[in-house]
Every structure is written in C-alpha cells, then in structure tokens.
Design a protein around this motif. Sequence first.
Motif, PDB file in Angstrom:
ATOM      1  N   GLY A  58      -3.196  -1.277 -21.822  1.00 20.17           N
ATOM      2  CA  GLY A  58      -2.947  -2.325 -22.818  1.00 20.17           C
ATOM      3  C   GLY A  58      -1.496  -2.754 -22.876  1.00 20.17           C
ATOM      4  O   GLY A  58      -1.130  -3.607 -23.704  1.00 20.17           O
ATOM      5  N   ALA A  59      -0.643  -2.219 -22.014  1.00 17.75           N
ATOM      6  CA  ALA A  59       0.791  -2.512 -22.048  1.00 17.75           C
ATOM      7  C   ALA A  59       1.121  -3.997 -21.947  1.00 17.75           C
ATOM      8  O   ALA A  59       2.066  -4.457 -22.599  1.00 17.75           O
ATOM      9  CB  ALA A  59       1.502  -1.732 -20.934  1.00 17.75           C
ATOM     10  N   PRO A  60       0.398  -4.810 -21.157  1.00 24.74           N
ATOM     11  CA  PRO A  60       0.765  -6.230 -21.072  1.00 24.74           C
ATOM     12  C   PRO A  60       0.796  -6.934 -22.425  1.00 24.74           C
ATOM     13  O   PRO A  60       1.616  -7.827 -22.649  1.00 24.74           O
ATOM     14  CB  PRO A  60      -0.319  -6.818 -20.162  1.00 24.74           C
ATOM     15  N   VAL A  61      -0.075  -6.533 -23.340  1.00 25.04           N
ATOM     16  CA  VAL A  61      -0.132  -7.197 -24.638  1.00 25.04           C
ATOM     17  C   VAL A  61       1.152  -6.950 -25.426  1.00 25.04           C
ATOM     18  O   VAL A  61       1.596  -7.796 -26.207  1.00 25.04           O
ATOM     19  CB  VAL A  61      -1.365  -6.719 -25.438  1.00 25.04           C
ATOM     20  N   GLY A 195     -11.487  -4.976  -8.118  1.00 28.83           N
ATOM     21  CA  GLY A 195     -11.831  -6.236  -8.748  1.00 28.83           C
ATOM     22  C   GLY A 195     -10.936  -6.465  -9.962  1.00 28.83           C
ATOM     23  O   GLY A 195     -10.439  -5.524 -10.570  1.00 28.83           O
ATOM     24  N   LEU A 196     -10.741  -7.712 -10.291  1.00 33.56           N
ATOM     25  CA  LEU A 196      -9.863  -8.063 -11.403  1.00 33.56           C
ATOM     26  C   LEU A 196     -10.562  -7.803 -12.731  1.00 33.56           C
ATOM     27  O   LEU A 196     -11.754  -8.068 -12.879  1.00 33.56           O
ATOM     28  CB  LEU A 196      -9.436  -9.530 -11.296  1.00 33.56           C
ATOM     29  N   SER A 197      -9.788  -7.299 -13.704  1.00 25.78           N
ATOM     30  CA  SER A 197     -10.364  -6.897 -14.985  1.00 25.78           C
ATOM     31  C   SER A 197      -9.506  -7.411 -16.136  1.00 25.78           C
ATOM     32  O   SER A 197      -8.275  -7.455 -16.036  1.00 25.78           O
ATOM     33  CB  SER A 197     -10.479  -5.375 -15.060  1.00 25.78           C
ATOM     34  N   GLN A 266      -3.838  -4.085 -11.983  1.00 25.86           N
ATOM     35  CA  GLN A 266      -4.940  -4.440 -11.091  1.00 25.86           C
ATOM     36  C   GLN A 266      -4.732  -3.863  -9.692  1.00 25.86           C
ATOM     37  O   GLN A 266      -5.695  -3.521  -8.996  1.00 25.86           O
ATOM     38  CB  GLN A 266      -5.086  -5.965 -11.006  1.00 25.86           C
ATOM     39  N   ALA A 267      -3.466  -3.754  -9.285  1.00 26.96           N
ATOM     40  CA  ALA A 267      -3.180  -3.249  -7.944  1.00 26.96           C
ATOM     41  C   ALA A 267      -3.649  -1.809  -7.768  1.00 26.96           C
ATOM     42  O   ALA A 267      -4.087  -1.416  -6.673  1.00 26.96           O
ATOM     43  CB  ALA A 267      -1.679  -3.350  -7.664  1.00 26.96           C
ATOM     44  N   PHE A 268      -3.584  -1.018  -8.832  1.00 24.34           N
ATOM     45  CA  PHE A 268      -3.993   0.387  -8.742  1.00 24.34           C
ATOM     46  C   PHE A 268      -5.375   0.637  -9.337  1.00 24.34           C
ATOM     47  O   PHE A 268      -6.029   1.612  -8.963  1.00 24.34           O
ATOM     48  CB  PHE A 268      -2.966   1.278  -9.457  1.00 24.34           C
ATOM     49  N   GLY A 269      -5.789  -0.227 -10.261  1.00 25.31           N
ATOM     50  CA  GLY A 269      -7.047  -0.011 -10.952  1.00 25.31           C
ATOM     51  C   GLY A 269      -6.815   0.593 -12.326  1.00 25.31           C
ATOM     52  O   GLY A 269      -5.874   1.376 -12.528  1.00 25.31           O
TER      53      GLY A 269
END
Length: 508
Positions: A58-61, A195-197, A266-269
């Motif tokens: 959740g860090a991007p938020v 896959g993108l999430s 996304q790069a690591f999952g």
Amino acid sequence: MTPTTPDAPADRAPAPTATLRSGSLGTADIAFFVVSAAAPLTVMAGVAPLAILLGGIGAPVGYLLAGITLAVFAVGFTTMSRHVRGGGAFYAFITRGLGRRVGIGAALLALVGYNGMEIGVYGLLGTATQDTAHALFGADIPWLPVSLAGLLLIGYGGYRSIDFGAKVLGVLLVAETGILVLLAAGVLIKGGAHGLSAASLAPGNVLVPGTAAVLAFAFAAFTGFESTVIYRREARDPHRTVPRATYLAVGFLGVFYAFTVWIVIQAFGNAEVVRAAGEDPGALFFTAITTYVGGWAADLMHVFIVTSVLASLLAFHNAINRYALALAEEGVLPRPLARIHPRHRSPYVSGIAQTVLGALVVLAFWAAGADPYGQLLLWVNTPGMIGLMVLQLLAAIAIPCYFRRVRHQEGTLRTLVAPVLATVLLATAIVLVVTHIDHFTGASPTVNTLLVAVAPVAFAAGLPLAWWLRRRRPEVYESFAAEPDEAADSTPPSKDATASAPSNGLAQ
C-alpha cells in the motif's frame, strides 16, 4: 533585485548596479528547479524500498496522500504569492501574516533548513559516486575528494546565470526521470511478475500500522517544493508562472512517486516485493531494471543517481543563495552578500559563502571520522527537512491571518478553508516525521532528540535577534519583509491582486 527607494532606511543594503536577471524563467524552468531539488531517482531507488518494507504494497498511496496534502497547502500559498512579492519567500509570507518577530525567526530557520538540506547531500554524493565506481569499474575511491569536487562544481553552477542552471537541471532531470520511465515501460510491457494488480489501492493494504512511516517518508520526498516563490524576481509573468510551477511540481512528484513505487511492486509481485526489499533494499530498483530492461540500464541508473544528486545540490544551492540575498538586502545579513554579478546576474557572493560553509561542514565530519551517509547525510539533512516542514506549517497559519487584515477579492476557499486544512495536515505530517525519526537517522534516542531540537532552536534564536534589531537597528526592523515598489515587478499585478498590507500594519 529590489531597488532601494529614496526614503529607504540607511541600514538596508544599497541597491547594487547589477540586478537579478528578470524574465529569465518560465513555468517549466522553475518546475525543473523544484523537482530537481526533490531528486526523484535518488528518492525512489534509495528510500522507496524502505517505504515498501515498512508499509507493504500500500506504500504508493502514501505518496499520493502527501501530494494531495501539499496541493491543498499550495492553494493558499500561491494565492498569497500574488500579494507578497518580496524575495524572502517563506519568511516574507510568515512576516506578513504573523509579524516581524516570528518572521525573523522563520528567516533563520529557513537558512538552517535549506543549508541542512544541501550540505548533508554532499555526503550522499560521495557515497553514491563510490557505489557507482565500484559497480561499473570495481574501483574503490575515497568519498572526500568527490564531495569537495562536487562543492566546486555546484559553486560554479550557482555562480553562472540562472538560465544556465535551468538548462543544466532540465537535462539532468530528463535523464533521471527517463530511466525510471524506461523501467516502467519494461514492467508494463512484460506484465510484471504475475500480471498487473491494483491491490496497492485496496483499503486493507493501505490501512496498516506501517502506513504512518510511509507517510513520513513520503512527505520528506517533497521537501523544497515551495521554492518556486524564491525565483519570483527572475520569473516571466510571476503572477501566473509561480502558481503554475508550484502545482506542476507537486502534481508531477505526487503522481510520479506513486506510479514508480507501484511499478516496482509489480516488478516483483505483491507477495514477493516486501521480502526482496528486506533482503537488500538498495538493490531493489537495480534488480528490477536489470530483469525487465537489461544490465546496461542498471549501469545507466547508477550514473544517473549521481547526476540526480548533483541536480538536487544545484537546485538547493540556488535557493539558498536567493534567501541569503534577500536577507542581506533586508540588512539582517552582512551587506556584501547582496552583491550581484554584473555579467551573470547571480548572487555570487552569497554563493561563495554557501560553498565555503559547505566545505567547512564536510571537512569537519571527515576530520571526525564520520560516515558520509549515516552521519553527514542523515544527521545534517534530517534537521533541515524538519525545519522546512515547520516553515510550511507557519506559512499555512500565516495565510488566513494575513487575509483577515487586508482588503482583497480572493475567495474564502483559498484564503481560509484550504490554509486551515493544510495547517492540520502539515502538523500531522510533522508529528509523523518526528515520531518516526529513527527510520530517517538510524541514530540513538539522544542523537535523535538533538536533531529534532535543531529546528525549534534555530527559530527561537530569531526572537532575541528581532528584539535586538528593534532596539538597536529600528530602521532594519521596521522595514523587514516590506513590499518592494510596484516598479520592481517585471509584470503588473493581475486584476484580482490587490495591494498588500502596509508595513506599519504588521503585528509587532
């Protein structure tokens, strides 16, 4: 350069023959200075992995929330910038709203804060260059010569004209953001690890105990964005350019930070990224770009981190020079600091003084055997960051106080609602940073207490200085942060900008 009027007090610095190069900077130029000071590549590669480690996916938020908070602050900040046209930026705003005593304290705090934000980064320049030389050539180089060479290089950049600095920063900023865009393209094209999430946006992943620490890191990543106002006297059409540059810088940084952190997740999952950040946070972005783009891109990232640090240093150096110039013109700092180069139209004496100060601090830490990253960077940079956040808070408080006392045609949303909301949000941000100070410094509680105390002590030192000026140099005190003549602005005020409060209307 603010001209000295015939009735100007004798203690104020006389107007030199040379002036700052007015009309040199457009919206993009000023935004380059602000975004470069934030050093987005360095912040992402060096700090974002820790935010992920503490706050999870959740860090991007956290970066979005910090950007929204500062955008709210910018509403009142840019509105007041149409009315307060002096070169002192924060301290001028604070003086007009809260009085000269508080304004003089804010001026000292600004000098300490901006110098702390720059000088500590010379330690980062030394270690980043060491890491790059080792990664690319297997060479081990000492950090001190690198830092001293950086001081000379940045001093030269500040000595040259402001448009020269803007061009340099434009090139460096494109390079450091470009490498992150390249990483993003590789991850998006390949669809990430699994896959993108959009799980980073889920409330359950945002509302976790580590979010407070993420917010502290996020607010620190924006430090220096308010320096748009410092370049007012060199801006083209400042009534429009300065607000646009402020919103552009805050909006870009907020979205870019959040997007980049999401990309590396996304790069690591979602399930693997926290473990990867814990094992080697410094390698997270390099591993990602090697996997999705190639080893050559990781080599470029190493180089661009060094140029990112240089860009940040140049941006802060220019901001400090203009603060010192404004205070020398006020008569608070020695008059020679107000001298402007006749050819380059730069505050070159202030620049030389700042370079000498930086060299003395760097040499002192080296002589003490201090670590350039863990002590020179973190112990000098952290008090500077806190100081600038306190200045933001004081400015937010000053905005509604100022507009209560002057006639204006601005709306209540801009002059009251947004500043009050920004005050609450910024106070919360400062509490988050102070309570999580150990994440920034890695130091003992005693050292952390001393580092946190630097900002209030610097501000408090301004109060006896104000008392002394009022008693011994009343002309300087009474004219502190006074408005320049209308003729000093390169562009007439906009229709909705009204006259600012007269200097004798300031709180004493």
